[in-house]
Design an enzyme around this catalytic site. Structure first.
Site, PDB file in Angstrom:
ATOM      1  N   CYS A  38       0.826  -1.208   0.000  1.00 46.00           N
ATOM      2  CA  CYS A  38       0.000   0.000   0.000  1.00 46.00           C
ATOM      3  C   CYS A  38       0.855   1.250   0.000  1.00 46.00           C
ATOM      4  O   CYS A  38       0.399   2.338  -0.339  1.00 46.00           O
ATOM      5  CB  CYS A  38      -0.982   0.013   1.160  1.00 46.00           C
ATOM      6  SG  CYS A  38      -0.276   0.512   2.722  1.00 46.00           S
ATOM      7  N   CYS A 107      -6.230   5.503   3.180  1.00 47.65           N
ATOM      8  CA  CYS A 107      -4.965   4.821   2.903  1.00 47.65           C
ATOM      9  C   CYS A 107      -3.804   5.401   3.688  1.00 47.65           C
ATOM     10  O   CYS A 107      -2.904   4.689   4.091  1.00 47.65           O
ATOM     11  CB  CYS A 107      -4.658   4.851   1.419  1.00 47.65           C
ATOM     12  SG  CYS A 107      -4.133   6.461   0.846  1.00 47.65           S
TER      13      CYS A 107
END
Lengths: 129, 384
Positions: A38, A107
């Protein structure tokens, strides 16, 4: 925020001059969240005295908001009791930073999670002792 | 306050001053519609015809009618892939594209799978060069169209288009080449290189935004994506964007005229940048060391993230690009960097510098210094 992509002044201040960067040797608590896929990895170290966060440091690999939220959450948690620090949410961090672009809310707003992980780690260690 | 240094010409180019001068001749645009026969209409028609000749000349065709004007490279890529695949579906229903194509090629290629087409992505090597053996295996007798970009926007690698063309044509299919990043920087010759369809962007030639072109080899059949009034041979209906088209034509003319000298000048700056930046600890060139666009320098830095690099460089007055997931709309790592074999963590730490007319050799020390300072600052924070 009017600008969907750009960062607030506050985010840029924390990004350019992050507070509480570094490592605590033999920390009382340590939390690490995120992964390389990520693109954000954060670790937080805490020193606890009488249930209060006496010192707190972080290191972060990630984008501007990842670094700014890490800096902000460490400022917010310093001097707080563990109970108070556990109540700090991702949204609180974003609010203190005068907002984050919408796509960054999930995120790259893991700093509160790293803080909570460090507190959990401290409590686990206390149980064992 | 120090001057800004702009190093993201692959994202957007300032209009070439010569093009701006040309455009200023028409402060009110063009009055007439090119589909009409009175004087104003004929003037507009002539402006479009001149632009068509100029764009044709830039890509080496003597048939101006083989050029149609579009709204930009994305539309050209869509017409090329969808239009050619659908029109020639009897030939076969396989589409091949390189794994490092621009998203405006990959997405139409993926989308027509819904219409029963099969898509094969051909791999590239660690420098981003298409693997010709793998391509030869991927292009089957029923491959209706193969799309390989002339050069990549993220890593600058130039593809061996003539070899690609031989492979594609051996099986009888069509070759589409997205030359958005290559046109005006390296010579393109659709005849010599054996290209059936070629995409161009107006802005990337130094012209305005919102205009592009598609070369379609005479005899190649393509069906429209939009239907309407029949302009641009029916392939791009709607009244022509005459002003932008005329300006793109001038951009193509100037690009052709200045390419040799300007590319040589930029390549020298590029090489100094590459030498300086790869001298930084754990900094690596991405893309091909020699077969790369003259204005293109791309890197990756271990243990730090690209958006942070971009932001920190911006604070130092320098605009650069990154393939970092954090800056993409999808939040996914760059498919180009993954295709050349980088791990996710490596792909996050990229920085791309694309040069243009205003850049000079004098800027190199400041750029290299800023990158060094940025890398040092971010490495001091990283847990990796």
């Amino acid at each position: 925020m009017a600008d969907q992509i750009g960062y607030s002044q506050k985010v840029m201040e924390h990004f350019m001059n992050p507070h509480n960067v570094g490592v605590i040797e033999n920390p009382d608590g340590y939390g690490k969240v995120g992964n390389p896929v990520c693109g954000d990895i954060m670790e937080i170290f805490i020193k606890v005295k009488d249930d209060v966060i006496e010192d707190i440091r972080f290191r972060t690999f990630g984008c501007g908001s990842a670094i700014a939220t890490s800096s902000m959450v460490t400022d917010m948690a310093r001097g707080k009791t563990l109970e108070e620090a556990l109540k700090i949410t991702r949204d609180d961090v974003a609010t203190e930073l005068e907002g984050l672009p919408p796509k960054k809310m999930h995120c790259s707003n893991l700093a509160a999670d790293a803080l909570h992980a460090a507190i959990e780690d401290y409590r686990e260690k206390q149980k064992k002792e | 306050m120090e001057e800004r240094i702009y190093l993201d010409h692959a994202a957007a180019m300032p209009v070439h001053p010569g093009v701006a001068r040309f455009c200023r001749q028409f402060p009110d645009g063009f009055a007439g519609n090119p589909s009409t026969i009175y004087r104003e209409g004929l003037q507009a028609q002539e402006a479009v015809a001149t632009a068509r000749e100029r764009v044709a000349a830039l890509v080496g065709t003597s048939a101006p009618d083989s050029i149609i004007f579009t709204s930009g490279a994305t539309e050209s890529n869509n017409i090329a892939i969808r239009g050619a695949a659908l029109r020639n579906r009897k030939f076969g229903k396989r589409v091949v594209a390189s794994a490092t194509e621009h998203i405006s090629v990959l997405n139409p290629a993926k989308d027509i799978q819904k219409g029963g087409f099969a898509l094969t992505l051909a791999p590239v090597d660690r420098f981003g060069t298409i693997d010709l053996d793998a391509l030869a295996a991927a292009v089957t007798p029923g491959t209706v169209i193969t799309s390989i970009h002339h050069a990549n926007n993220e890593i600058g690698t130039i593809q061996p288009i003539r070899e690609v063309s031989a492979i594609v044509h051996e099986q009888g299919g069509l070759l589409h080449v997205d030359a958005t990043d290559a046109a005006g920087r390296i010579p393109i010759d659709v005849e010599r290189d054996g290209i059936d369809l070629l995409t161009l962007s107006g802005n990337q030639l130094g012209g305005p935004d919102g205009v592009g072109a598609l070369y379609i080899r005479p005899g190649v059949r393509v069906q429209p994506v939009l239907v309407g009034g029949g302009q641009e041979r029916g392939l791009r209906p709607g009244t022509e964007n005459v002003f932008a088209i005329a300006c793109m034509g001038e951009a193509a003319r100037l690009a052709g005229e200045e390419m040799a000298g300007e590319s040589k000048r930029l390549a020298a700056i590029r090489d100094r940048l590459i030498a300086g930046i790869t001298g930084i600890e754990e900094a690596y060139l991405t893309g091909h060391p020699e077969e790369r666009l003259p204005h293109h320098a791309s890197f990756r830095f271990s243990r730090i993230e690209g958006e942070s690099i971009q932001l920190a460089m911006d604070m130092l007055g320098i605009a650069v690009a990154t393939g970092s997931a954090c800056t993409s709309r999808t939040l996914e790592a760059s498919h180009v960097l993954l295709a050349i074999g980088l791990a996710h963590a490596e792909a996050h730490g990229s920085m791309v510098a694309t040069l243009g007319r205003r850049n000079s050799m004098d800027e190199v020390p400041r750029i290299v210094g800023a990158v060094g300072e940025t890398v040092k600052r971010l490495r001091a924070i990283t847990p990796l």
